[in-house]
Design an enzyme around this catalytic site. Structure first.
Site, short mmCIF file in Angstrom:
data_model
loop_
_atom_site.label_atom_id
_atom_site.label_comp_id
_atom_site.label_asym_id
_atom_site.label_seq_id
_atom_site.Cartn_x
_atom_site.Cartn_y
_atom_site.Cartn_z
N THR A 165 -0.20 -5.41 2.97
CA THR A 165 -1.61 -5.39 3.35
C THR A 165 -2.26 -6.77 3.23
O THR A 165 -1.70 -7.70 2.67
CB THR A 165 -2.36 -4.33 2.50
OG1 THR A 165 -1.63 -3.11 2.55
CG2 THR A 165 -3.75 -4.09 2.94
N THR A 218 -3.63 -3.45 7.37
CA THR A 218 -2.29 -3.19 6.83
C THR A 218 -1.32 -2.68 7.87
O THR A 218 -1.74 -2.08 8.87
CB THR A 218 -2.40 -2.14 5.69
OG1 THR A 218 -1.15 -2.03 5.02
CG2 THR A 218 -2.80 -0.77 6.21
N GLU A 261 2.74 3.70 8.02
CA GLU A 261 1.59 4.25 7.29
C GLU A 261 1.75 5.71 6.92
O GLU A 261 1.14 6.20 5.96
CB GLU A 261 0.32 4.06 8.11
CG GLU A 261 -0.89 3.71 7.29
CD GLU A 261 -0.79 2.32 6.69
OE1 GLU A 261 -0.93 2.21 5.46
OE2 GLU A 261 -0.58 1.35 7.44
#
Ligand code: GLY
Length: 577
Positions: free
Chosen positions: A397, A415, A435
């Site tokens: 990130t 991110t 993610e």
């Protein structure tokens, strides 16, 4: 210990020069000396000097913080590709210099419509090992960052959209020098990067990891940015780039995922209600669900409000007992209640309710570490029973803080999740996120559902905590950091450093980290934090001394001057004029 903390503060104040403008090398010198960069008109703090300079070009040409952010993000996606980029997601907090209002935008990735809550479970229902889930297409969510860039520009931009990518396109076409940090992360991850040939071709040419100082070009990324500059981000979500993303995520070589062209075409960013908490007479505003950042930082501060941290000071084990246990209490609530509020009712008001926080805060009244920490029962008018979450969020990130000459402020954490995300490099020149591994791998515990379980179209819970602190309606602090779920501790510590301990922008970033999420107290290796090890152990904590790799980028405004701080633990700078 006490002397060392005080010496650090006094020396830093003594050598702090007042400057009207800074060059990149001056900015780096400030950072190394532990002094903030100062400016009167604008300030940018972000994770790479080339990215900060791209943003500075936009501000010097009359652009806003939103315009500059697009330029900064475009360059970060090139020079710091392991952390953020077009293939990822982001949350943005915006302060409007004219109206004084705060707006938050959610550009978080979404789960493909074809997923089930068992996405990260094996045939027996057991959770996959973390990296078995991360590497490959299974972990890829629909990217949100491109849509967020355009939405921010449409709302708050002044510069022509097509002009915002110039620096990134030039750097991608002409090449840039691989930084020491990027080179060391490539070397450390080479086995995973080698698993997908286009990723290996880029980061490990001829099988050799790129070295610091190597000139790296990314013509595919330059072409993608040129397309976005000319036609807008619709060309990302439909057409050739979208097809490339889907083909990459579903590639049979790579733990194929479920992302479809339809998932991309229906993606939308969302405006969410800002989460604002009052602390020491300031309003601390951040990102609500699906991020846990704003609520958890807000809870930590709310639990600490009754205690005089200023009197205890940053050198006091008791201050860190209070901060550590406030954090554990907040993380217990986070694990049970926080998730995408479009899918599960989240008691956002209840978690910050003053009576509830006072009741939880009373648990801190003792003198030893809490033995057991359980979630509380916040006022919640929806009768639902959640089980406690378990989900990983490892440090990657990036964070961008900007205040522009119009008085607007922007805090954006961005991110692709893990370092190098899913390790899948598209033909369009950017990495795809992983993610979806921010969801809980388990869907239920003892038959009770987990709020942050995987569901179609849902956004995985985040810890990202982009924050803007206001005093009487005016910006006083812009802050945020990478660091997985430790982001919350880094941001809370920075706010306490500035508001309770009177540290300046660089001092509060440099202040050694002590982070407690789930019971073990992490103390930053190589710093004076480790000197608190014996006292915290005596208070009843398990202590672990380890590297704590924040990337705090902050701006403090005081008496009309901007003070920028950038994290010595990474490569970024603060630059202002
Ligand atoms: N993937 C890091 C976070 O969203 O918290």
């Amino acid at each position: 210990m006490m002397l060392r903390f005080f010496a650090f503060i006094v020396i830093s104040l003594a050598i702090m020069p007042a400057m009207a403008a800074t060059t990149t090398s001056q900015a780096l010198a400030h950072k190394q000396a532990g002094t903030p960069v100062t400016a009167d008109n604008w300030m940018i703090s972000a994770a790479n000097p080339l990215a900060v300079e791209a943003g500075a070009h936009i501000l010097r040409n009359g652009g806003t913080a939103a315009d500059a952010m697009v330029a900064v993000q475009s360059v970060l996606g090139l020079v710091e590709p392991q952390s953020s980029g077009l293939g990822g997601g982001a949350f943005l907090v915006w302060y409007d210099g004219k109206t004084g209002s705060i707006t938050t935008l959610d550009g978080r990735e979404t789960a493909p419509m074809a997923v089930t809550p068992q996405l990260f479970q094996d045939k027996t229902g057991a959770p996959l090992k973390f990296f078995d889930a991360v590497v490959g297409g299974l972990s890829v969510g629909t990217p949100g960052t491109p849509a967020l860039l355009q939405a921010a520009h449409e709302r708050w931009g002044r510069s022509p959209w097509s002009s915002l990518f110039d620096d990134a396109i030039s750097l991608a076409s002409d090449g840039f020098d691989v930084s020491a940090r990027l080179a060391s992360l490539i070397a450390g991850d080479k086995d995973r990067l080698a698993r997908y040939q286009p990723t290996a071709d880029y980061f490990l040419p001829s099988g050799i990891p790129l070295q610091a100082g190597d000139r790296l070009k990314n013509p595919a990324y330059a072409k993608t940015l040129h397309t976005l500059a000319m036609t807008g981000v619709s060309s990302f979500y439909r057409g050739a780039i979208a097809a490339d993303i889907v083909d990459t995520a579903r590639s049979p070589d790579t733990n194929p995922g479920l992302l479809s062209a339809q998932d991309l075409s229906i993606y939308r960013i969302k405006e969410r209600p800002a989460i604002c908490t009052s602390y020491r007479g300031y309003d601390v505003c951040g990102m609500g669900p699906p991020s846990s950042g704003g609520l958890t930082v807000g809870q930590i501060l709310g639990l600490l409000e009754p205690f005089d941290l200023a009197a205890l000071g940053p050198q006091s084990a008791d201050a860190w007992r209070l901060i550590g246990d406030a954090s554990r209490l907040a993380f217990a609530d986070r694990g049970r209640y926080m998730a995408d509020s479009d899918y599960v009712p989240v008691p956002t008001r209840g978690l910050l309710d003053s009576d509830y926080l006072a009741e939880r805060s009373a648990l801190l009244d003792g003198s030893m570490a809490l033995n057991d920490v359980d979630p509380g029962n916040p006022p919640f008018d929806t009768a639902l029973n959640w089980s406690d979450d378990e989900s990983n969020a490892l440090p990657s990130t990036s964070h961008i803080s900007i205040i522009d000459p119009f008085g607007n402020a922007l805090s954006m954490t961005t991110t692709i999740e893990n370092a190098f995300g899913s390790r899948l490099m598209t033909q369009s020149g950017f990495l795809l996120n992983n993610e979806l591994t921010d969801f809980s791998f388990r869907s239920h515990r003892n038959g009770i559902p987990i709020a942050n379980r995987v569901e179609p179209g849902k956004r995985p819970r985040s810890s990202m905590a982009p924050t803007i602190v206001l005093k009487d309606g005016s910006v006083m602090l812009v802050a945020g950091s990478p660091g997985g779920s430790r982001i919350i501790g880094y941001v809370a510590k920075t706010i306490i450093g500035v508001l309770d301990w009177g540290l300046d922008a660089q001092q509060s970033v440099d202040l050694p980290h002590l982070v407690n999420r789930f019971g073990v107290y992490d103390l930053e290796a190589g710093t004076s934090a480790s000197e608190l090890s014996a006292s915290l152990t005596a208070l009843g904590y398990k202590v672990k001394v380890r590297g704590l790799n924040s990337g705090l980028h902050i701006i403090v405004k005081q008496d009309g001057t901007y003070f920028g701080g950038a994290d010595n633990r990474r490569e970024g700078i603060a630059l202002g004029e």
